[in-house]
Design an enzyme around this catalytic site. Structure first.
Site, PDB file in Angstrom:
ATOM      1  N   CYS A   1     -15.483  -0.591 -10.013  1.00 47.18           N
ATOM      2  CA  CYS A   1     -14.498  -1.275 -10.854  1.00 47.18           C
ATOM      3  C   CYS A   1     -13.970  -2.525 -10.156  1.00 47.18           C
ATOM      4  O   CYS A   1     -14.276  -2.791  -8.994  1.00 47.18           O
ATOM      5  CB  CYS A   1     -13.335  -0.334 -11.161  1.00 47.18           C
ATOM      6  SG  CYS A   1     -12.437   0.153  -9.666  1.00 47.18           S
ATOM      7  N   HIS A  27     -10.463   5.112  -9.852  1.00 46.86           N
ATOM      8  CA  HIS A  27     -11.924   5.158  -9.817  1.00 46.86           C
ATOM      9  C   HIS A  27     -12.452   5.468  -8.418  1.00 46.86           C
ATOM     10  O   HIS A  27     -11.746   5.350  -7.416  1.00 46.86           O
ATOM     11  CB  HIS A  27     -12.499   3.816 -10.294  1.00 46.86           C
ATOM     12  CG  HIS A  27     -11.981   3.382 -11.620  1.00 46.86           C
ATOM     13  ND1 HIS A  27     -11.137   2.305 -11.783  1.00 46.86           N
ATOM     14  CD2 HIS A  27     -12.157   3.908 -12.854  1.00 46.86           C
ATOM     15  CE1 HIS A  27     -10.834   2.166 -13.054  1.00 46.86           C
ATOM     16  NE2 HIS A  27     -11.427   3.126 -13.733  1.00 46.86           N
ATOM     17  N   GLN A  66      -6.517   5.461  -5.688  1.00 41.45           N
ATOM     18  CA  GLN A  66      -6.335   6.901  -5.834  1.00 41.45           C
ATOM     19  C   GLN A  66      -7.633   7.555  -6.292  1.00 41.45           C
ATOM     20  O   GLN A  66      -7.756   8.030  -7.434  1.00 41.45           O
ATOM     21  CB  GLN A  66      -5.185   7.187  -6.802  1.00 41.45           C
ATOM     22  CG  GLN A  66      -3.818   6.882  -6.231  1.00 41.45           C
ATOM     23  CD  GLN A  66      -3.558   7.643  -4.938  1.00 41.45           C
ATOM     24  OE1 GLN A  66      -3.787   8.846  -4.854  1.00 41.45           O
ATOM     25  NE2 GLN A  66      -3.110   6.930  -3.906  1.00 41.45           N
ATOM     26  N   ASP A 100      -1.909  -0.621   5.791  1.00 38.47           N
ATOM     27  CA  ASP A 100      -2.263  -0.074   7.104  1.00 38.47           C
ATOM     28  C   ASP A 100      -3.765  -0.065   7.365  1.00 38.47           C
ATOM     29  O   ASP A 100      -4.207   0.503   8.370  1.00 38.47           O
ATOM     30  CB  ASP A 100      -1.710   1.350   7.242  1.00 38.47           C
ATOM     31  CG  ASP A 100      -2.401   2.337   6.304  1.00 38.47           C
ATOM     32  OD1 ASP A 100      -2.573   2.000   5.120  1.00 38.47           O
ATOM     33  OD2 ASP A 100      -2.757   3.444   6.751  1.00 38.47           O
ATOM     34  N   CYS A 140     -10.592  -2.954  -9.994  1.00 39.37           N
ATOM     35  CA  CYS A 140      -9.227  -2.668  -9.543  1.00 39.37           C
ATOM     36  C   CYS A 140      -9.179  -1.984  -8.180  1.00 39.37           C
ATOM     37  O   CYS A 140      -8.143  -2.020  -7.504  1.00 39.37           O
ATOM     38  CB  CYS A 140      -8.474  -1.837 -10.580  1.00 39.37           C
ATOM     39  SG  CYS A 140      -9.295  -0.328 -11.117  1.00 39.37           S
ATOM     40  N   ASP A 148       0.861  -1.180   0.000  1.00 39.26           N
ATOM     41  CA  ASP A 148       0.000   0.000   0.000  1.00 39.26           C
ATOM     42  C   ASP A 148       0.902   1.237   0.000  1.00 39.26           C
ATOM     43  O   ASP A 148       2.088   1.154   0.339  1.00 39.26           O
ATOM     44  CB  ASP A 148      -0.892  -0.038   1.232  1.00 39.26           C
ATOM     45  CG  ASP A 148      -1.734   1.209   1.385  1.00 39.26           C
ATOM     46  OD1 ASP A 148      -2.447   1.559   0.424  1.00 39.26           O
ATOM     47  OD2 ASP A 148      -1.651   1.843   2.449  1.00 39.26           O
ATOM     48  N   ARG A 149       0.360   2.389  -0.351  1.00 41.33           N
ATOM     49  CA  ARG A 149       1.191   3.598  -0.429  1.00 41.33           C
ATOM     50  C   ARG A 149       1.059   4.465   0.822  1.00 41.33           C
ATOM     51  O   ARG A 149       1.939   4.478   1.670  1.00 41.33           O
ATOM     52  CB  ARG A 149       0.815   4.416  -1.683  1.00 41.33           C
ATOM     53  CG  ARG A 149       1.834   5.494  -2.039  1.00 41.33           C
ATOM     54  CD  ARG A 149       1.336   6.400  -3.154  1.00 41.33           C
ATOM     55  NE  ARG A 149       0.332   7.355  -2.668  1.00 41.33           N
ATOM     56  CZ  ARG A 149      -0.269   8.267  -3.435  1.00 41.33           C
ATOM     57  NH1 ARG A 149       0.010   8.327  -4.732  1.00 41.33           N
ATOM     58  NH2 ARG A 149      -1.144   9.102  -2.917  1.00 41.33           N
ATOM     59  N   ASP A 150      -0.067   5.176   0.950  1.00 40.12           N
ATOM     60  CA  ASP A 150      -0.211   6.159   2.027  1.00 40.12           C
ATOM     61  C   ASP A 150      -0.404   5.449   3.372  1.00 40.12           C
ATOM     62  O   ASP A 150      -1.262   4.577   3.515  1.00 40.12           O
ATOM     63  CB  ASP A 150      -1.400   7.073   1.749  1.00 40.12           C
ATOM     64  CG  ASP A 150      -1.259   7.785   0.408  1.00 40.12           C
ATOM     65  OD1 ASP A 150      -0.117   7.942  -0.053  1.00 40.12           O
ATOM     66  OD2 ASP A 150      -2.291   8.157  -0.172  1.00 40.12           O
TER      67      ASP A 150
END
Length: 641
Positions: free
Chosen positions: A356, A339, A300, A385, A358, A256-258
């Site tokens: 979606c 999306h 996102q 997280d 994704c 994961d990113r954030d």
């Protein structure tokens, strides 16, 4: 495609001390000259005509090929007598080349599925060239390429780079599929040097010729310096090169990113907000060096909400890659879902307001990575997280690690429990790379004695590593073909208002014992258990929040502070007691209470209180149990008594 050109005319000046009297392509790589490694790879993938473009010490290369009998294929050495550059040398023999051909550089060690690479080029006949691209651990001093989502190469960024600009970590790796027809216009009569990356490819883009990129994490490394040849030899000896081709299943870590890699910013939408979490780069660097493919998978919705453009997001990810690259770390793939299913935002993009496949917890991004990188989900992990990340891992068949950065699982969107919990990404890396394999190695043989339908109990003090140990044993059993489940007694912790004094008074022991009795007495038919859930942040107990279907022969691991105090523990196939140094346990508990919103004074008070009403009770339960002490992230041994 059956023809390969190997550019083997370099002098190898930087390797002089290692080469002696040899030309660079004949440098030894673990008992076999580099050139032979390349030819054997090409032959394996069906190439039966090889043109070796030689110059420096050309006769030695000619003689070597003759001694090897040209490896049973058509091999010809062509001496152009003067250096013409990489592109100039190929253009000089254009009349000898097939309509589609492969170009290798004679100073690279590679283990690549060449069939897969060439098929990607041949599927798009309009391409003048397809370039093999990859991320590396030193993008700051590499020639970089920019590629559109369509795969079209749009820019070349030669080193040195502008200090105030962020770049994608996408390096021209010096392996090309070329179309002869696209090169005819660039053939010249003069004998000046012409390089592919510096001269020809940028000119072709300016002329409107389609160049495409093939982004792959497979093994290809320049052997042109003593340090680099030593690294290649080490990679060969430890098996890293052999496992790298996408012809083989790959292990991956999805990230994961954030809140996992980057500091959590609510709906991050600006490059100025990008800040790496401490230890994130070092964790990814460890995954890179151990051969795990690293894939970013991030929702996102800021794109669909109109708060961020695709170009903005591209710059955000370029900064992320640049920051990682400065610490010798890289991501093999960056996947994002733009999306968002909900409408009603000012400036939103209606075309992206869809449900979606994704958007996590759906698995579309992971499914794409599995196809592109030939990933083995059973040997792969997802680190995030939020409960959304844990739910995604469960749906995709990945092992999950919830990190206690960012939301730390407090979003509570899905009633799921992570396989593992770690304070941060760096500790998660240690769990995957150090602790997990150590426990598997230590206890796999012991587990073979567990009978079908057996119950394994794991007890210990709070925050001692019980859940980690339980999940590793579960995956060890699954690896033996034994179906296994983990039940945490934390599910039966009561809401704060309903508790009685003492550690066992904080649990609904009656319901827990009833559930375990059903497990012990299960018959031939599948048993469906209705399970509660405890929300730590809210300190609330939820009944019937989850369910689990258990077959007669399934092994069940019951772990938790109350596990060894249950009535069913006396029927256990095995009993374990996990221990940890008290100073470390104290640190973990205080950090946990802090995450739940307690002040440091309140946290210290609760810790002292638990020392009195919990520790003595739980310690009495460790008799006749196997004592286990898991290593910390800087340790290498498991203690078992």
């Amino acid at each position: 495609m059956r023809q390969v050109v190997i550019l083997a005319g370099g002098k190898g000046t930087r390797l002089k001390e290692r080469l002696g009297d040899l030309p660079k392509p004949l440098i030894d790589v673990c008992g076999i000259p580099l050139l032979e490694h390349q030819i054997l790879l090409a032959k394996r993938y069906g190439f039966d005509r090889v043109l070796i473009l030689v110059n420096h010490k050309a006769q030695q290369i000619v003689d070597f090929c003759a001694v090897k009998g040209n490896w049973g294929i058509a091999v010809e050495c062509i001496d152009d007598h003067v250096p013409l550059g990489t592109a100039g040398a190929v253009l000089n023999i254009l009349d000898r080349l097939d309509e589609q051909f492969l170009v290798m550089y004679g100073d690279t060690m590679l283990e690549i599925d060449l069939k897969r690479f060439c098929q990607a080029h041949e599927r798009l006949p309009a391409s003048g060239a397809t370039l093999f691209l990859h991320p590396n651990d030193h993008p700051h001093d590499s020639d970089l390429v920019e590629m559109a989502e369509s795969g079209e190469i749009t820019q070349f960024h030669p080193y040195p780079h502008q200090a105030d600009r962020f770049y994608p970590n996408l390096v021209n790796a010096a392996l090309y599929c070329l179309s002869r027809a696209a090169l005819v216009a660039y053939r010249r009569d003069n004998r000046t040097e012409l390089d592919f990356g510096k001269h020809l490819f940028p000119q072709m883009i300016r002329d409107g010729v389609m160049l495409r990129g093939y982004n792959s994490p497979e093994y290809i490394k320049d052997c042109g310096t003593p340090d680099r040849i030593d690294k290649v030899r080490a990679d060969f000896n430890n098996g890293k090169i052999a496992k790298a081709s996408l012809a083989h299943k790959q292990a991956a870590v999805f990230l994961d990113r954030d809140g996992t890699l980057l500091e959590e910013v609510n709906h991050l939408n600006s490059v100025d907000q990008v800040r790496l979490l401490d230890g994130a780069a070092s964790a990814i660097r460890r995954f890179n060096r151990e051969g795990y493919k690293t894939c970013l998978v991030t929702n996102q919705p800021v794109i669909a909400r109109g708060e961020c453009t695709i170009d903005d997001l591209t710059q955000i990810h370029h900064k992320l890659e640049t920051l990682l690259g400065r610490e010798a770390a890289y991501l093999d793939r960056v996947y994002y879902c733009p999306h968002h299913p909900d409408k009603g935002f000012a400036g939103e993009r209606v075309d992206l307001k869809i449900a979606c496949q994704c958007r996590k917890p759906n698995t579309g991004m992971i499914d794409q990575a599995v196809i592109e990188l030939n990933i083995d989900c059973a040997d792969s992990w997802l680190i995030g997280d939020t409960s959304t990340d844990v739910a995604t891992a469960r749906r995709a068949g990945l092992k999950s690690i919830l990190v206690e950065t960012g939301y730390a699982g407090k979003d509570n969107k899905y009633p799921v429990i992570a396989d593992f919990i770690a304070p941060d990404l760096e500790t998660a890396a240690a769990l995957i790379l150090d602790i997990y394999p150590l426990v598997i190695e230590k206890f796999a043989a012991v587990l073979t004695g567990v009978e079908p339908g057996g119950l394994i109990f794991i007890g210990g003090q709070a925050r001692s590593g019980k859940s980690t140990y339980a999940s590793i044993l579960k995956y060890a059993l699954l690896g033996m073909g034994r179906q296994c489940h983990v039940l945490s007694t934390d599910r039966w912790i009561l809401s704060e208002a309903d508790r009685f004094p003492g550690v066992l008074g904080r649990h609904d022991m009656m319901s827990l014992n009833l559930c375990l009795a059903k497990l012990h007495l299960r018959g031939e038919r599948p048993l469906t258990l209705s399970l509660p859930l405890y929300l730590k942040q809210e300190r609330l107990h939820q009944k019937d929040a989850d369910s689990l279907v258990i077959q007669r022969d399934d092994i069940v691991i019951i772990e938790g502070v109350a596990a060894l105090a249950t009535d069913a523990a006396k029927h256990a196939a095995m009993r374990f007691y996990v221990e940890i140094e008290e100073a470390e346990r104290q640190n973990r508990l205080l950090a946990e209470y802090s995450r739940r919103g307690y002040t440091s004074e309140d946290a210290a008070f609760i810790y002292r209180e638990r020392l009195l009403d919990e520790v003595p009770t739980i310690d009495e339960l460790k008799q006749d149990a196997i004592k286990v002490k898991l290593p910390l992230k800087n340790e290498k041994n498991i203690i078992q008594t």
